[in-house]
Design an enzyme around this catalytic site. Sequence first.
Site, mmCIF file in Angstrom:
data_model
loop_
_atom_site.group_PDB
_atom_site.id
_atom_site.type_symbol
_atom_site.label_atom_id
_atom_site.label_comp_id
_atom_site.label_asym_id
_atom_site.label_seq_id
_atom_site.Cartn_x
_atom_site.Cartn_y
_atom_site.Cartn_z
ATOM 1 N N ALA A 81 -1.110 -4.238 -6.997
ATOM 2 C CA ALA A 81 -0.148 -4.985 -7.171
ATOM 3 C C ALA A 81 0.147 -4.431 -8.799
ATOM 4 C CB ALA A 81 -0.473 -6.378 -7.433
ATOM 5 N N ARG A 88 7.026 1.450 -12.196
ATOM 6 C CA ARG A 88 7.541 2.738 -12.359
ATOM 7 C C ARG A 88 7.075 3.482 -13.675
ATOM 8 N NH1 ARG A 88 10.640 4.643 -8.969
ATOM 9 N NH2 ARG A 88 11.413 6.153 -9.885
ATOM 10 N N ARG A 89 5.919 3.156 -13.994
ATOM 11 C CA ARG A 89 5.064 3.612 -15.458
ATOM 12 C C ARG A 89 4.046 4.092 -14.918
ATOM 13 N NH1 ARG A 89 6.638 -1.365 -19.328
ATOM 14 N NH2 ARG A 89 8.911 -1.332 -19.093
ATOM 15 N N GLY A 90 3.788 4.397 -13.532
ATOM 16 C CA GLY A 90 2.365 5.083 -13.114
ATOM 17 C C GLY A 90 1.042 4.264 -13.195
ATOM 18 N N GLY A 92 0.446 1.595 -11.118
ATOM 19 C CA GLY A 92 -0.333 1.509 -9.640
ATOM 20 C C GLY A 92 -0.773 2.861 -9.355
ATOM 21 N N GLU A 114 -3.203 -0.695 4.737
ATOM 22 C CA GLU A 114 -2.115 -0.918 5.675
ATOM 23 C C GLU A 114 -0.869 -1.139 4.381
ATOM 24 O OE1 GLU A 114 -4.594 -2.979 6.154
ATOM 25 O OE2 GLU A 114 -5.198 -2.472 8.021
ATOM 26 N N ASN A 119 8.254 -0.558 2.889
ATOM 27 C CA ASN A 119 7.817 -0.464 1.433
ATOM 28 C C ASN A 119 8.078 0.992 1.173
ATOM 29 O OD1 ASN A 119 6.728 -0.476 -1.086
ATOM 30 N ND2 ASN A 119 4.880 -1.710 -0.373
ATOM 31 N N TYR A 126 1.439 6.241 -1.775
ATOM 32 C CA TYR A 126 0.251 6.569 -1.039
ATOM 33 C C TYR A 126 0.354 8.080 -0.546
ATOM 34 C CZ TYR A 126 0.091 1.591 -1.405
ATOM 35 O OH TYR A 126 -0.173 0.312 -1.920
#
Length: 158
Positions: A81, A88-90, A92, A114, A119, A126
Amino acid sequence: MPAPPPPPLPAPTLCPLVPADALDCLALDRAALGGLWNLEQWRRELEEEGRPGLGLRRGSDLLAMASGWLVVDELHITLVAVAPDERRRGLGRRVLQELMGAARARGATRATLEVAAGNGPGIALYGALGFRTAGIRHGYYRNGEDALIQWVNLAMCS
């Protein structure tokens, strides 16, 4: 004369998630994922030895988190999360890579997760980390959406 730009924000700090972080995890879960788990589930998740969790903080703010379950030599990633205004800043990617590295250091050789079939950003993240779709769980999510089952060999990740 225009005002000078604000100073850059400090880089987020990586930290293990511990039971005292349950309320912060719940708040981020609600903001980013619509509330997958309740407070008691978060407490249980953060107390279990075989359930590693990592967060990225700036000051006291939890910006991103990833958690999973270690089962023998496998990491099952249960959640990634990122705060909506920090996407969009890396973050995650960073927190997930760190979780995978920590699992590898504890003997995990592969990881699975999963992801909702719709998404696109998650699937792209991933895929960039080497995950490949191995199957589908039909109607897996509360809204009836399918989940893609994805796997990666942790030895192939850096």
